[in-house]
Design a protein around this motif. Structure first.
Motif, mmCIF file in Angstrom:
data_model
loop_
_atom_site.group_PDB
_atom_site.id
_atom_site.type_symbol
_atom_site.label_atom_id
_atom_site.label_comp_id
_atom_site.label_asym_id
_atom_site.label_seq_id
_atom_site.Cartn_x
_atom_site.Cartn_y
_atom_site.Cartn_z
ATOM 1 N N ASP A 17 33.667 28.609 33.596
ATOM 2 C CA ASP A 17 32.752 27.504 33.882
ATOM 3 C C ASP A 17 33.143 26.225 33.143
ATOM 4 O O ASP A 17 32.845 25.133 33.611
ATOM 5 N N GLU A 43 37.346 29.865 42.425
ATOM 6 C CA GLU A 43 36.991 31.295 42.491
ATOM 7 C C GLU A 43 38.182 32.130 42.956
ATOM 8 O O GLU A 43 38.426 33.219 42.434
ATOM 9 N N SER A 102 28.863 37.583 34.229
ATOM 10 C CA SER A 102 29.042 36.564 35.260
ATOM 11 C C SER A 102 29.139 37.209 36.641
ATOM 12 O O SER A 102 29.404 38.402 36.770
#
Length: 189
Positions: A17, A43, A102
């Protein structure tokens, strides 16, 4: 490959992040558009790290072999330790994502669970064969896994550690002896 190396380095230092696509491209010396072209976004870079740097072929081969519980656990300890030494940034990313719980944990599970499933199966088989002696399979599995995967977080503990030379083979032998002793198995059997 330069984009993947840059992403691996930055994700390990700053977290997923905390890293932008722009930073990855700057680190790689690449145009920002290349991330979309090659990966389709951040991603997908994350997943590509595990596709590229995780020992997927070795894991597939390991899963297909039939190991006795002691030899299989010894091999897992040895190979995971070698991998941790070879890919410390990927291990740091894995540990960060697990500790943060996560959404990327599913990607990690896809790659890591075949080995961890084999570890749990070997522990079960060893107990059923009378080789290992422990009460809870889950507690034992998590303890062994923690020792293998999360050991050597030495930055935090460095003020308490003696200045000893690091020899990976001695470390692996010590880890194997410690874990097998904890399982109630004697190496002299």
């Amino acid at each position: 490959m330069r984009l993947l190396q840059a992403a691996k380095s930055l994700f390990a230092k700053q977290g997923f992040d905390g890293t932008s696509v722009r930073q990855i491209c700057e680190e790689a010396g690449a145009n920002v558009a290349l991330v979309s072209y090659h990966f389709g976004g951040k991603e997908n870079i994350f997943q590509a790290l595990f596709e590229t740097f995780f020992p997927n072929r070795d894991i597939k081969q390991f899963i297909e072999e039939d190991y006795n519980p002691v030899a299989g656990i010894q091999l897992i300890i040895r190979e995971v330790t070698y991998f941790r030494t070879k890919e410390p940034e990927l291990i740091r990313i894995l540990q960060q994502e697990i500790s943060l719980q996560s959404p990327r944990m599913e990607i990690i599970r896809k790659y890591a669970f075949p080995v961890w499933g084999m570890l749990k199966m070997l522990l079960r088989q060893g107990r059923e064969a009378g080789l290992f002696h422990f009460r809870s399979l889950n507690n034992t599995f998590l303890t062994v896994l923690g020792g293998i995967l999360f050991h050597k977080q030495t930055e935090y503990f460095s003020p308490l550690l003696d200045d000893e030379p690091v020899d990976i083979e001695i470390y692996i032998d010590d880890m194997i002896s410690f874990i097998l002793a904890g399982l109630g198995y004697s190496l002299t059997k």
